[in-house]
Scaffold this motif. Structure first.
Motif, PDB file in Angstrom:
ATOM      1  N   ILE A  44      24.456  -4.279  21.844  1.00 37.29           N
ATOM      2  CA  ILE A  44      23.463  -3.636  22.724  1.00 37.29           C
ATOM      3  C   ILE A  44      24.149  -2.933  23.894  1.00 37.29           C
ATOM      4  CG2 ILE A  44      21.577  -4.064  24.329  1.00 37.29           C
ATOM      5  CD1 ILE A  44      20.697  -6.354  22.453  1.00 37.29           C
ATOM      6  N   SER A  45      25.085  -3.603  24.535  1.00 33.81           N
ATOM      7  CA  SER A  45      25.753  -3.001  25.694  1.00 33.81           C
ATOM      8  C   SER A  45      26.567  -1.772  25.302  1.00 33.81           C
ATOM      9  CB  SER A  45      26.649  -4.037  26.373  1.00 33.81           C
ATOM     10  OG  SER A  45      27.676  -4.469  25.492  1.00 33.81           O
ATOM     11  N   ALA A  46      27.316  -1.862  24.203  1.00 29.24           N
ATOM     12  CA  ALA A  46      28.135  -0.725  23.767  1.00 29.24           C
ATOM     13  C   ALA A  46      27.265   0.469  23.377  1.00 29.24           C
ATOM     14  CB  ALA A  46      29.011  -1.143  22.587  1.00 29.24           C
ATOM     15  N   THR A  47      26.153   0.195  22.713  1.00 26.08           N
ATOM     16  CA  THR A  47      25.259   1.277  22.296  1.00 26.08           C
ATOM     17  C   THR A  47      24.614   1.948  23.494  1.00 26.08           C
ATOM     18  OG1 THR A  47      24.768   0.053  20.257  1.00 26.08           O
ATOM     19  CG2 THR A  47      23.297   1.862  20.821  1.00 26.08           C
ATOM     20  N   MET A  48      24.249   1.155  24.502  1.00 24.46           N
ATOM     21  CA  MET A  48      23.626   1.724  25.699  1.00 24.46           C
ATOM     22  C   MET A  48      24.622   2.547  26.509  1.00 24.46           C
ATOM     23  SD  MET A  48      21.022  -1.303  26.976  1.00 24.46           S
ATOM     24  CE  MET A  48      20.230  -0.229  28.179  1.00 24.46           C
ATOM     25  N   LYS A  57      15.858   4.440  21.446  1.00 25.21           N
ATOM     26  CA  LYS A  57      14.443   4.274  21.118  1.00 25.21           C
ATOM     27  C   LYS A  57      14.079   5.087  19.889  1.00 25.21           C
ATOM     28  CE  LYS A  57       9.806   4.961  23.059  1.00 25.21           C
ATOM     29  NZ  LYS A  57       9.041   5.453  24.241  1.00 25.21           N
ATOM     30  N   THR A  58      14.582   6.321  19.821  1.00 28.64           N
ATOM     31  CA  THR A  58      14.315   7.186  18.664  1.00 28.64           C
ATOM     32  C   THR A  58      14.872   6.584  17.383  1.00 28.64           C
ATOM     33  OG1 THR A  58      14.340   9.182  20.033  1.00 28.64           O
ATOM     34  CG2 THR A  58      14.716   9.473  17.680  1.00 28.64           C
ATOM     35  N   ASP A 140      19.889  12.846  12.667  1.00 34.74           N
ATOM     36  CA  ASP A 140      21.345  12.727  12.812  1.00 34.74           C
ATOM     37  C   ASP A 140      21.698  11.806  13.977  1.00 34.74           C
ATOM     38  OD1 ASP A 140      21.862  14.342  10.667  1.00 34.74           O
ATOM     39  OD2 ASP A 140      22.228  16.153  11.849  1.00 34.74           O
ATOM     40  N   THR A 141      20.959  11.939  15.083  1.00 34.48           N
ATOM     41  CA  THR A 141      21.199  11.062  16.237  1.00 34.48           C
ATOM     42  C   THR A 141      20.911   9.611  15.881  1.00 34.48           C
ATOM     43  OG1 THR A 141      20.633  12.826  17.811  1.00 34.48           O
ATOM     44  CG2 THR A 141      20.531  10.558  18.618  1.00 34.48           C
ATOM     45  N   MET A 146      23.040   4.090  14.615  1.00 37.44           N
ATOM     46  CA  MET A 146      23.162   2.918  13.733  1.00 37.44           C
ATOM     47  C   MET A 146      24.589   2.734  13.225  1.00 37.44           C
ATOM     48  SD  MET A 146      19.599   2.620  11.616  1.00 37.44           S
ATOM     49  CE  MET A 146      19.290   4.356  11.369  1.00 37.44           C
ATOM     50  N   TYR A 147      25.271   3.846  12.928  1.00 34.65           N
ATOM     51  CA  TYR A 147      26.676   3.723  12.514  1.00 34.65           C
ATOM     52  C   TYR A 147      27.539   3.221  13.679  1.00 34.65           C
ATOM     53  CZ  TYR A 147      26.466   5.712   7.813  1.00 34.65           C
ATOM     54  OH  TYR A 147      26.226   5.916   6.468  1.00 34.65           O
TER      55      TYR A 147
END
Length: 292
Positions: A44-48, A57-58, A140-141, A146-147
């Motif tokens: 979660i932290s890395a993605t944010m 959210k998308t 694509d985003t 997710m990747y």
């Protein structure tokens, strides 16, 4: 709903992993709150940090949308657009005004509404193209998010392993602390590998596959809408749309229509049924139209 292969794949993966565990020991020893916290919090932290809140959210909205997606048969879409095209050639584009509100696909609905509203060909084509490009960027985003999660999971698994080893070495004289540290070290790596290879990676791949199908369908709708506005013969429109259908389904559609006669009675029957049949299998639609 997720397609059958996705559901079977998830269930089979979970069952095989759990079965491998319970045949050799207890499932409870593979449960660690600390390991789950490291993996979950790390991802979660890395993605944010990497992406905006709106992008995240998308992405999750796209996953939920994918889980609720319906299987569609493009040949049914072709039958519908062909029927609309014949009505327009007879009575004009405004004849579709009362039908548009019943169309379930938002892209097709918007495109035909713009056509009925009198948009010129160039403007209509530009709007339809921009809508497809916007959807493509959005997907694509979501796939990249997710990747990114899939790539982060094993890395945080290794971080958890290092944390566990440090805890273990600091308490090497305490057998209980030694076991707890080693458990965190190994389970965090396991959790990271599972999240990356059984959850986020496959979901990203599936979203990419489904988005290709969706974009292909939109391209076919765009071809049909522009053909209707241009007043082309429905047969010509069908030939243009057929390139978007897989070879097997295309061959079946062509073979059927080579021997079938599109009569006014058939169109009238289809017009009475199309609202309920617009997302059904083509074979089912064909059987209904041929009956009686």
């Amino acid at each position: 709903m997720l397609d059958r292969s996705t559901i079977i794949g998830f269930i089979l993966g979970v069952v095989l992993v759990v079965l491998a565990i319970v045949t050799q020991g207890s499932l409870l020893i593979f449960i660690s709150f600390s390991s789950a916290l490291i993996i979950g919090g790390g991802i979660i932290s890395a993605t944010m940090v990497n992406y905006s809140f709106e992008d995240i959210k998308t992405s999750f909205t796209a996953i939920l949308s994918m889980m609720g997606a319906k299987e569609v048969d493009l040949r049914t879409d072709m039958e519908l657009l062909s029927m609309f095209a014949r009505r327009v050639r007879t009575d004009g584009i405004l004849v579709l005004d009362s039908d548009i509100q019943h169309i379930e696909d938002q892209y097709l609905k918007t495109g035909l509404q713009l056509a009925v509203d009198g948009f010129k060909m160039e403007s209509l084509d530009s709007i339809l193209r921009d809508e497809i490009k916007s959807r493509e960027r959005e997907v694509d985003t979501s796939i990249n998010v997710m990747y990114s999660m899939a790539e982060s999971a094993p890395a945080f698994g290794m971080i958890g392993t290092v944390i566990g080893m440090i805890l273990m070495l600091q308490n090497i004289s305490d057998p209980e602390a030694l076991g707890a540290g080693l458990s965190v070290a190994l389970l965090t790596t396991l959790y990271g590998a599972i999240v990356a290879n059984m959850v986020m990676g496959p979901l990203a791949g599936k979203l990419g596959y489904l988005s290709e199908l969706d974009l292909n369908r939109k391209q076919m709708f765009r071809t049909g809408i522009l053909s209707i506005v241009e007043g082309e013969n429905p047969r010509i429109m069908e030939k243009k749309m057929l390139i978007h259908i897989d070879p097997k389904s295309r061959a079946e559609y062509i073979k059927y229509h080579e021997g079938a006669r599109i009569s006014k009675e058939r169109d009238e029957k289809f017009y009475k049924l199309w609202i309920e049949q617009q997302n059904k299998e083509w074979d089912d639609l064909k059987a209904i139209l041929e009956a009686g």
